[in-house]
Structure formats: structure tokens, C-alpha cells
Design a protein around this motif. Structure first.
Motif, PDB file in Angstrom:
ATOM      1  N   GLY A 365       0.811  -1.215   0.000  1.00  0.00           N
ATOM      2  CA  GLY A 365       0.000   0.000   0.000  1.00  0.00           C
ATOM      3  C   GLY A 365       0.840   1.258   0.000  1.00  0.00           C
ATOM      4  N   GLU A 366       1.873   1.295   0.835  1.00  0.00           N
ATOM      5  CA  GLU A 366       2.719   2.484   0.880  1.00  0.00           C
ATOM      6  C   GLU A 366       3.532   2.651  -0.397  1.00  0.00           C
ATOM      7  N   SER A 367       3.909   1.549  -1.029  1.00  0.00           N
ATOM      8  CA  SER A 367       4.612   1.641  -2.312  1.00  0.00           C
ATOM      9  C   SER A 367       3.722   2.276  -3.367  1.00  0.00           C
ATOM     10  N   ALA A 368       2.463   1.867  -3.413  1.00  0.00           N
ATOM     11  CA  ALA A 368       1.536   2.421  -4.404  1.00  0.00           C
ATOM     12  C   ALA A 368       1.309   3.908  -4.176  1.00  0.00           C
ATOM     13  N   VAL A 369       1.108   4.302  -2.924  1.00  0.00           N
ATOM     14  CA  VAL A 369       0.885   5.718  -2.625  1.00  0.00           C
ATOM     15  C   VAL A 369       2.152   6.517  -2.913  1.00  0.00           C
ATOM     16  N   CYS A 370       3.310   5.938  -2.592  1.00  0.00           N
ATOM     17  CA  CYS A 370       4.581   6.612  -2.872  1.00  0.00           C
ATOM     18  C   CYS A 370       4.748   6.852  -4.373  1.00  0.00           C
ATOM     19  N   MET A 389      12.178   4.479  -5.228  1.00  0.00           N
ATOM     20  CA  MET A 389      11.602   5.234  -4.115  1.00  0.00           C
ATOM     21  C   MET A 389      12.558   5.477  -2.953  1.00  0.00           C
ATOM     22  N   GLY A 390      13.527   4.605  -2.739  1.00  0.00           N
ATOM     23  CA  GLY A 390      14.600   4.822  -1.782  1.00  0.00           C
ATOM     24  C   GLY A 390      14.196   5.371  -0.434  1.00  0.00           C
ATOM     25  N   ASP A 391      14.817   6.483  -0.030  1.00  0.00           N
ATOM     26  CA  ASP A 391      14.618   7.035   1.313  1.00  0.00           C
ATOM     27  C   ASP A 391      13.189   7.462   1.579  1.00  0.00           C
ATOM     28  N   VAL A 392      12.490   7.956   0.554  1.00  0.00           N
ATOM     29  CA  VAL A 392      11.121   8.421   0.794  1.00  0.00           C
ATOM     30  C   VAL A 392      10.211   7.251   1.136  1.00  0.00           C
ATOM     31  N   LEU A 393      10.460   6.071   0.562  1.00  0.00           N
ATOM     32  CA  LEU A 393       9.672   4.901   0.931  1.00  0.00           C
ATOM     33  C   LEU A 393      10.047   4.422   2.333  1.00  0.00           C
ATOM     34  N   ILE A 394      11.317   4.471   2.678  1.00  0.00           N
ATOM     35  CA  ILE A 394      11.718   4.120   4.048  1.00  0.00           C
ATOM     36  C   ILE A 394      10.989   5.008   5.052  1.00  0.00           C
ATOM     37  N   GLU A 395      10.906   6.293   4.771  1.00  0.00           N
ATOM     38  CA  GLU A 395      10.191   7.203   5.672  1.00  0.00           C
ATOM     39  C   GLU A 395       8.730   6.802   5.811  1.00  0.00           C
ATOM     40  N   ARG A 396       8.089   6.462   4.713  1.00  0.00           N
ATOM     41  CA  ARG A 396       6.697   6.028   4.763  1.00  0.00           C
ATOM     42  C   ARG A 396       6.535   4.750   5.578  1.00  0.00           C
ATOM     43  N   LEU A 397       7.414   3.788   5.357  1.00  0.00           N
ATOM     44  CA  LEU A 397       7.317   2.513   6.057  1.00  0.00           C
ATOM     45  C   LEU A 397       7.565   2.681   7.547  1.00  0.00           C
ATOM     46  N   ASN A 398       8.512   3.519   7.908  1.00  0.00           N
ATOM     47  CA  ASN A 398       8.752   3.803   9.321  1.00  0.00           C
ATOM     48  C   ASN A 398       7.549   4.481   9.970  1.00  0.00           C
ATOM     49  N   ARG A 400       4.253   4.612   8.928  1.00  0.00           N
ATOM     50  CA  ARG A 400       2.893   4.070   8.835  1.00  0.00           C
ATOM     51  C   ARG A 400       2.790   2.554   8.808  1.00  0.00           C
ATOM     52  N   ALA A 401       3.823   1.872   8.363  1.00  0.00           N
ATOM     53  CA  ALA A 401       3.663   0.462   8.025  1.00  0.00           C
ATOM     54  C   ALA A 401       4.270  -0.499   9.034  1.00  0.00           C
ATOM     55  N   GLY A 402       4.716  -0.007  10.180  1.00  0.00           N
ATOM     56  CA  GLY A 402       5.218  -0.901  11.227  1.00  0.00           C
ATOM     57  C   GLY A 402       6.613  -1.447  10.984  1.00  0.00           C
ATOM     58  N   LEU A 403       7.358  -0.881  10.035  1.00  0.00           N
ATOM     59  CA  LEU A 403       8.739  -1.284   9.803  1.00  0.00           C
ATOM     60  C   LEU A 403       9.684  -0.333  10.510  1.00  0.00           C
ATOM     61  N   SER A 404      10.881  -0.808  10.807  1.00  0.00           N
ATOM     62  CA  SER A 404      11.935   0.059  11.313  1.00  0.00           C
ATOM     63  C   SER A 404      13.247  -0.322  10.637  1.00  0.00           C
TER      64      SER A 404
END
Length: 409
Positions: A365-370, A389-398, A400-404
Motif C-alpha cells: 500500500g505504501e509503495s503504491a501511494v509513494c 523510491m529509496g529514502d522516501v519509501l523508508i520514511e513512509r514505512l517507518n 505508517r507500516a510498522g517497519l523500522s
């Protein structure tokens, strides 16, 4: 082909009634809502099933689009209405090719969950030039295959540059801990790969090549490490067994490296394995993991034993872990990096749900929105999660998506 800024939807969820499609729909409803800034729709081949999914999550107002996976005109019409198509319909080698072609033709961005390198290679070779012309950004592997690995390597290299002013010439990913289950869709994709190799033995070389999905002209390189049997790793201080997802994740990492121009050196090494313990007990578990994985592949290749597995053990398409199992799942991946001058570092990527489903739905989901919102003028072509998507996807995952993504040492 209309301009993306003029399109009706930001994204369309194709396969919304599938197992992962339902999880993705729920995540988007909970995170982005139905009548808010994100304009999105559900799509698939069965309107009644789409309607049931929408009603289940209180999203009756979401538009629904009907398109069969083999209906090129319907898929092109759907792709022309949206900035991004995010699809969960696999096995992608059976049901994904027409949709990729439609998105390339319409200049529509695309992301999926595939873990099928032989199909990815076919799509890259058939459509790279077309995607460059139309501006379509095609990004495979936006779930547990292979975001944690691909972005984990990206993050580790960024840390090495910041601390040592140098890249890592080798990174080893080790699965420290994970809890999750398999779905019928994942099993179907794996069995389809087995079937394709039986029909065309030449595919075995593709599946064995760690550079198989790199751009044409970059599909060879130094011999890569590959844990297939019990191995003791001094860096992890643990016995290792083979990791079932390594066959796709390592190839995605090497594609990312190639797309970047191989800045980590022509001799860059990357492999993945599971940590299974220390001492004699760890060695025994490593042997059992290696034997179990090899035995499954042999049984899956034989018609009588596959039928028995399907009848008694394997989940069927549409089946997967229970909501309780998804909530209880997690993963902890460790990355051990070494620079050419000998400096070392360790990073980790963790996720808070079942890796293949609860967490995968959030990553997808975050990949699609990104893709729809964040990557601006990125040119068309076949990218990886890190190179698109690189760093901007990491920011999204941190966020909203429960990743660290964290530095350990």
C-alpha cells in the motif's frame, strides 16, 4: 494516453478480492480513507466479490472496475484511468503479463508482489523500451519479496557512506527471527515456477543466475555466495540454513546495484540465510532446514507427491494465515556489512506483522501511494523499490507500516 495529472484515480487495487488484496484494501481504508485526498478504486474480474470486499470494510462508495486478467482492452481502459495500478493477482507468470503491457502502453505506474524472477526477466526484456517511452514506472517486488532486503541493503550502504565515507563490498542478510504463515497464492507461484522449469529446462539457468533480472548486458558478474547447506557464520555467531526467499531477494538487490551503475564495485557480494542457533543444536537445525527445503522442491516436482501435498498440506489459492496469526507475526532481519578497508557495521530491518501478508499488505500500500505522490520526475522504466523510491519509501514505512530501519553497531 492521457496525462497522469488528469486521471480519475490516484491508484487502483487490482485483485482486491484476493487474500492479499483484501488485506491491502483494509489497510488503505484504515490509513487513507474512502472520501479523502487519496482517490482510489477496486478492480477485479468479479463485481459481486468486489462489492462484498467494499461492504466488509465500510467502503461501499469506492468505485469498482471489472477487468479480467486476460482481457487486454479492459486492462488498458482501467490503466488509462489511474496514475498507479497495484496488483495482487498471481501467479504473475500466469495472470500478470497483460496488465504489465497495458500499464506500459498507457504510461501508468505499476507495483506488485511477484517473487518470480523468470517472469520478471521476460517483462523487462519485452517492455523496458516501451516503459521508457511512455513514462510508466514498473516496480516489481513491493512486499516481503523484496522490500526489506532491497531497502535494507540501501540503508546499510547509506550508513556505511555516512560513517566511513565508503561503500560495503559485501553485505550478508541473516534472518534472526520471523513468525508467519504461507498463503495459497504464494504456494501457487512457487509451483508454477517448478512447472515452467519442467517444460523448459533452460529456465534452470535463469533461476540459478544471481544477475538474472539485471538489465540486459549486465547479467553476469563475480560468483556469489549461496547458503544451501549447514554453514556456521562467524559474523552472526550462528549456524545458518537456506532462506527460501533468497532466490528472489538476492536478484533484486543485484538489479538495484546494476541500475545504480554498480557503485559498490564489480565484486560486490550479497547473500541471505536463516540463523538457526548455536552449538550442536544449531547445526542439527541447519541440517533439518536444508533437507526440508530440498525435499519439498523434489516432492513438488513429482506429480503424485504434489497431488498428495495439495490434498493434505498446502494451502489453496485464497487461503492464508488467520487474522490472529497475522497480528502475532513479525520479522527481524540483520545486515552485516564490510567495507573494502575492513570497517564493519550491522543494521536491522524489523516488521510488526506476519511478513508475507500482514506486513506485505502495508508495504504494498505504501509503495503504491509513494509512486502516486512522491517520486516526481523519475523516468519510465523497470525499477526496484530502492531505485524508484529509496529514502522516501523508508520514511513512509517507518511512519505508517510498522517497519523500522536501524543501525545496530
Amino acid at each position: 494516453m492521457s496525462e497522469k495529472t488528469q486521471r480519475e484515480f490516484d491508484l487502483v487495487v487490482y485483485g482486491a478480492a484476493s487474500f492479499v488484496g483484501r488485506l491491502l484494501t483494509r489497510y488503505l481504508c484504515e490509513t487513507y480513507g474512502v472520501d479523502k485526498d487519496l482517490k482510489w478504486a477496486l478492480a477485479g474480474r468479479n463485481d459481486a466479490k468486489l462489492k462484498a470486499v467494499a461492504e466488509e470494510f465500510g467502503a461501499q462508495d469506492l468505485p469498482r472496475i471489472i477487468a479480467d486478467a486476460q482481457d487486454g482492452p479492459a486492462l488498458r481502459d482501467m490503466a488509462g484511468k489511474t496514475k498507479v495500478v497495484v496488483t495482487t493477482v498471481g501467479p504473475y507468470a500466469l495472470y500478470g503479463s497483460e496488465l504489465v503491457a497495458a500499464c506500459v502502453e498507457q504510461g501508468t505506474d505499476y507495483c506488485d508482489l511477484t517473487g518470480e524472477p523468470q517472469w520478471m526477466q521476460r517483462m523487462i526484456d519485452a517492455h523496458q523500451d516501451g516503459a521508457e517511452r511512455s513514462g510508466a514506472r514498473i516496480v516489481h517486488n513491493c512486499g516481503f519479496d523484496s522490500i526489506p532486503s532491497d531497502l535494507g541493503v540501501w540503508f546499510t550502504q547509506q550508513q556505511a557512506q555516512a560513517d566511513f565515507g565508503s561503500h560495503c563490498e559485501q553485505i550478508k542478510m541473516r534472518v534472526k527471527a520471523a513468525k508467519g504463515g504461507a498463503s495459497g497464492g504464494t504456494v501457487a507461484s512457487l509451483l508454477n515456477v517448478v512447472d515452467e522449469i519442467k517444460k523448459d529446462p533452460a529456465l534452470r539457468k535463469v533461476m540459478q543466475n544471481p544477475y538474472a533480472v539485471a538489465p540486459q548486458g549486465m547479467r553476469s558478474g563475480v560468483r556469489q555466495p549461496n547458503v544451501q547447506g549447514p554453514t556456521f557464520d562467524k559474523d552472526a555467531n550462528a549456524w545458518l540454513g537456506p532462506f527460501v526467499m533468497a532466490g528472489i531477494n538476492t536478484r533484486v538487490v543485484h538489479r538495484s546495484h546494476a541500475l545504480l551503475g554498480r557503485p559498490w564495485g564489480e565484486g560486490f557480494l550479497y547473500d541471505e540465510a536463516m540463523m538457526v542457533g548455536r552449538g550442536p543444536g544449531g547445526a542439527l537445525r541447519a541440517t533439518a532446514v536444508a533437507g526440508g527445503l530440498g525435499g519439498f522442491m523434489v516432492l513438488a516436482a513429482l506429480k503424485p507427491t504434489r497431488a498428495l501435498l495439495n490434498k493434505t498440506v498446502l494451502p489453496q489459492p485464497g487461503e492464508g494465515p488467520s487474522p490472529q496469526a497475522q497480528e502475532a507475526g513479525f520479522y527481524d532481519l540483520r545486515f552485516f556489512g564490510r567495507t573494502p578497508s575492513g570497517e564493519t557495521l550491522q543494521t536491522k530491518v524489523t516488521g510488526d506483522r506476519d511478513p508475507g501478508y500482514g506486513s506485505t499488505a502495508k508495504m504494498l500500500g505504501e509503495s503504491a501511494v509513494c509512486l502516486a505522490r512522491d517520486i516526481g520526475e523519475k523516468p519510465g522504466g523497470f525499477w526496484t523499490p530502492s531505485t524508484a523510491m529509496g529514502d522516501v519509501l523508508i520514511e513512509r514505512l517507518n511512519a505508517r507500516a510498522g517497519l523500522s530501519f536501524e543501525r545496530v553497531s
